[in-house]
Scaffold this motif. Structure first.
Motif, PDB file in Angstrom:
ATOM      1  N   ALA A 155       0.759  -1.011  -0.209  1.00 28.75           N
ATOM      2  CA  ALA A 155       0.264  -0.047   0.483  1.00 28.75           C
ATOM      3  C   ALA A 155       1.087   1.242   0.191  1.00 28.75           C
ATOM      4  O   ALA A 155       0.430   2.180  -1.076  1.00 28.75           O
ATOM      5  N   TYR A 156       1.842   1.470   0.686  1.00 34.99           N
ATOM      6  CA  TYR A 156       2.912   2.449   0.905  1.00 34.99           C
ATOM      7  C   TYR A 156       3.573   2.137  -0.505  1.00 34.99           C
ATOM      8  O   TYR A 156       4.079   3.448  -1.013  1.00 34.99           O
ATOM      9  N   SER A 157       3.897   1.615  -0.741  1.00 38.00           N
ATOM     10  CA  SER A 157       4.302   1.613  -2.238  1.00 38.00           C
ATOM     11  C   SER A 157       3.795   2.308  -2.889  1.00 38.00           C
ATOM     12  O   SER A 157       4.070   3.300  -4.162  1.00 38.00           O
ATOM     13  N   LEU A 158       2.154   2.035  -3.870  1.00 35.58           N
ATOM     14  CA  LEU A 158       1.701   2.549  -4.678  1.00 35.58           C
ATOM     15  C   LEU A 158       1.582   4.153  -4.175  1.00 35.58           C
ATOM     16  O   LEU A 158       1.080   4.076  -4.828  1.00 35.58           O
ATOM     17  N   LYS A 159       1.391   4.853  -2.970  1.00 28.45           N
ATOM     18  CA  LYS A 159       1.883   5.763  -2.866  1.00 28.45           C
ATOM     19  C   LYS A 159       2.879   6.449  -2.848  1.00 28.45           C
ATOM     20  O   LYS A 159       2.627   7.873  -2.631  1.00 28.45           O
ATOM     21  N   LYS A 160       3.987   6.169  -3.231  1.00 25.14           N
ATOM     22  CA  LYS A 160       5.379   6.153  -3.682  1.00 25.14           C
ATOM     23  C   LYS A 160       6.182   7.103  -1.872  1.00 25.14           C
ATOM     24  O   LYS A 160       6.867   7.500  -2.095  1.00 25.14           O
ATOM     25  N   GLU A 161       5.449   6.218  -0.584  1.00 23.65           N
ATOM     26  CA  GLU A 161       5.579   6.459   0.277  1.00 23.65           C
ATOM     27  C   GLU A 161       7.066   5.523   0.567  1.00 23.65           C
ATOM     28  O   GLU A 161       6.734   4.375   1.043  1.00 23.65           O
ATOM     29  N   VAL A 162       8.344   6.097   0.123  1.00 26.90           N
ATOM     30  CA  VAL A 162       9.616   4.806   0.447  1.00 26.90           C
ATOM     31  C   VAL A 162       9.528   4.264   2.084  1.00 26.90           C
ATOM     32  O   VAL A 162       9.769   4.031   2.360  1.00 26.90           O
ATOM     33  N   GLU A 163       9.181   5.906   3.052  1.00 22.67           N
ATOM     34  CA  GLU A 163       9.537   5.617   4.169  1.00 22.67           C
ATOM     35  C   GLU A 163       9.120   4.698   4.597  1.00 22.67           C
ATOM     36  O   GLU A 163       9.414   3.837   6.026  1.00 22.67           O
ATOM     37  N   GLY A 164       7.507   4.293   3.994  1.00 17.62           N
ATOM     38  CA  GLY A 164       6.844   3.171   4.782  1.00 17.62           C
ATOM     39  C   GLY A 164       7.254   2.393   4.358  1.00 17.62           C
ATOM     40  O   GLY A 164       6.799   1.041   5.321  1.00 17.62           O
TER      41      GLY A 164
END
Length: 447
Positions: A155-164
Motif C-alpha cells: 500500500a505504501y509503495s503504490l503511494k510512492k511512500e518509500v519511508e513506509g
C-alpha cells in the motif's frame, strides 16, 4: 468441450480445472464446474475453493460469485483464506465496495481465523490507492505477522511512500528475517513510481547478491520500474535475464508487465506486438492482459483500437471490470471530454453496481477541473450511498473545493457590485444614509 456423459472423480475434475486455468481457458474451467455440479455428490468446500482459484486465474469474477452464492445458500462455513482470496479478487477488479462488503460478511460468518481477512483488506485498500483506510485496517489486526506488514508495504509503495516501505521491512526483519527480502518487491515498485531508476536498480542488485537470488516477483517489479521510469526496453532485458538465470518460461502475467511498460510510455505498437506474442506462445490472454492492452491504446487516445481489443475480450466471454472502464475514463478526462467520461462511467455502473474508489475519484477530479461543484458533490454522495469507504484525503478535497467555489462566487459578486457602482465595504454608507451590515443581503454568497 468435455463430454457430459463422463463422470470422473472429484479429484480428477479439480485437477482438470487447474490445468485449464493454467492456460487461461475459462471455457474449460466452466465445463469442469458444470460436470462437478452434475455429480452425485455435492461440491465440498475445498472443491469450491479450488474452483474459485481456477476462476481467479482466468479473471472470471461472475463465476466466482456463483460459487460464493452456493456457500451462502448451503450455509457453509468457508475458511478465512477463502474470503481473503475473494476480497483480493474484487480489489483487482477495482470493486472496493464489494470487497468491503465481503470483508464485513466474513466478520459476521466467522469468529476466528480473520487475520488473513484483515490482511486481504489492507491489500485491497492499498491496490485502490486508499492508504488511509489500509492503515486503519492495519491497526485493527491484533497479531501482526510478516504478511500483514507486506500488505501494508505494498500500500505504501503504490503511494510512492518509500519511508513506509522501509518501516515495514524493518518490522519484518524483526519478526522473520528470511522474509525481509519480500519487501524489496514493493521498495523497487515505489522507486519506480517515483521515477527513480537508480534506486530501483540498486534495490534490485542488492537482492541479486544474496545466496538465493531474486524471486520472480522481484524481476517483475523491476520490469514495472523500468516502464515507469521511461525505459520500457529495459523491461525486456530483465525478462531475458530472468529466462537465462532462472530458466523461466514467461507466462501471461509476466508478459503483461511488458505490455504495461510499453503502453504507459505511449509505444502502443510495441505493446500490441508483445500482446500478440502472448498468443503466439500458445497462451490465452486473461482479463488483466486485455486491460493492459486497452490501457495502452487509451493512453495514446487510440479509442477505436481499444474498442477492438474490448470486442475480442467479450468474444471470449471475459467481462470487463473496473480497470477496463477506468482506462477509457482516464483518457477522456485527460482530453477534457467530460461528456464521454460520464458515458463510460454509466457503462461501468452497468457492469459493476459498485464501481471502484478510483473510478469515483477520477470522475470527481474531472468535475472539479470544470468547476462543477454540484456534480462533484453528487458523485461523492453516490459513492457513500453504495457503501464505498472514503478516505479523509478525498473528503478534505471536496470540502476545499466547496470553499473555493464559494469564494469564487463571492469574488464574482464583489465585481458585480463594483460594476454597478455599489459600495463594497460593510461600513460604507449607501445612498439612503444607512450602513451595509452582515445581516443584509449583499447579493452574493460568502465563503
Amino acid at each position: 468441450m468435455l463430454d457430459a456423459r463422463i463422470k470422473p472423480q472429484r479429484k480428477t475434475l479439480m485437477a482438470l480445472a487447474d490445468a485449464f486455468s493454467g492456460k487461461n481457458d475459462v471455457a474449460g474451467v466452466r465445463d469442469v464446474h458444470s460436470l462437478a455440479m452434475q455429480g452425485a455428490q455435492d461440491l465440498r468446500m475445498r472443491d469450491i475453493d479450488r474452483l474459485t482459484l481456477s476462476y481467479m486465474r482466468c479473471g472470471d469474477t461472475a463465476s466466482i460469485e456463483k460459487l460464493l452464492d452456493l456457500t451462502r445458500n448451503r450455509q457453509m462455513e468457508p475458511p478465512g483464506s477463502y474470503f481473503a482470496r475473494l476480497i483480493i479478487n474484487y480489489a483487482r477488479d477495482g470493486r472496493i465496495g464489494d470487497a468491503y462488503d465481503l470483508y464485513e460478511e466474513a466478520k459476521r460468518r466467522r469468529d476466528t481465523g480473520l487475520d488473513c481477512v484483515y490482511n486481504a483488506m489492507i491489500d485491497a485498500f492499498g491496490m485502490n490507492g486508499q492508504l488511509g483506510q489500509a492503515l486503519k485496517t492495519f491497526h485493527m489486526v491484533q497479531n501482526k505477522t510478516p504478511a500483514t506488514y507486506e500488505k501494508l508495504a505494498k500500500a505504501y509503495s503504490l503511494k510512492k511512500e518509500v519511508e513506509g516501505v522501509v518501516f515495514c521491512a524493518k518490522n519484518i526483519a524483526l519478526l522473520q528475517p528470511r522474509r525481509k527480502y519480500n519487501v524489496q518487491v514493493h521498495l523497487i515498485r515505489a522507486f519506480g513510481l517515483q521515477r527513480n531508476l537508480v534506486s530501483a536498480k540498486g534495490a534490485f542488485d542488492a537482492v541479486k547478491d544474496e545466496v538465493k537470488g531474486p524471486t520472480l516477483a522481484i524481476y517483475e517489479s523491476m520490469m514495472h520500474a523500468y516502464g515507469h521510469c521511461g525505459n520500457p526496453d529495459g523491461s525486456i532485458l530483465v525478462l531475458r535475464e530472468l529466462e537465462e538465470r532462472m530458466g523461466f518460461t514467461p507466462n501471461c502475467f509476466t508478459m503483461t508487465h511488458i505490455v504495461d511498460a510499453y503502453g504507459i510510455n505511449g509505444q502502443y505498437e510495441k505493446a500490441y506486438a508483445v500482446f500478440e506474442n502472448i498468443m503466439e506462445r500458445g497462451m490465452l490472454p486473461d482479463v488483466h492482459a486485455y486491460n493492459s492492452m486497452i490501457r495502452a491504446f487509451c493512453m495514446s487516445f487510440k479509442f477505436g483500437e481499444a474498442m477492438g481489443v474490448l470486442g475480442n475480450m467479450l468474444e471470449r466471454n471475459l467481462l470487463p471490470n473496473g480497470h477496463t472502464c477506468r482506462a477509457f475514463l482516464s483518457a477522456y478526462l485527460t482530453l477534457g471530454d467530460l461528456t464521454s467520461a460520464c458515458r463510460i462511467f454509466e457503462l461501468l455502473l452497468k457492469v459493476q453496481p459498485k464501481p471502484g474508489y478510483r473510478a469515483y475519484e477520477m470522475l470527481i477530479e474531472g468535475f472539479q477541473s470544470q468547476a462543477n461543484l454540484q456534480e462533484a458533490v453528487n458523485a461523492f454522495k453516490d459513492m457513500r450511498r453504495v457503501g464505498i469507504p472514503t478516505d479523509d484525503e478525498l473528503i478534505d478535497r471536496i470540502v476545499a473545493f466547496k470553499h473555493e467555489t464559494a469564494l469564487e462566487g463571492a469574488r464574482e459578486g464583489f465585481h458585480k457590485h463594483l460594476k454597478r457602482g455599489m459600495p463594497t465595504s460593510v461600513d460604507q454608507p449607501v445612498a439612503d444614509g444607512t450602513l451595509l451590515t452582515e445581516g443584509r443581503n449583499h447579493g452574493f454568497s460568502t465563503p
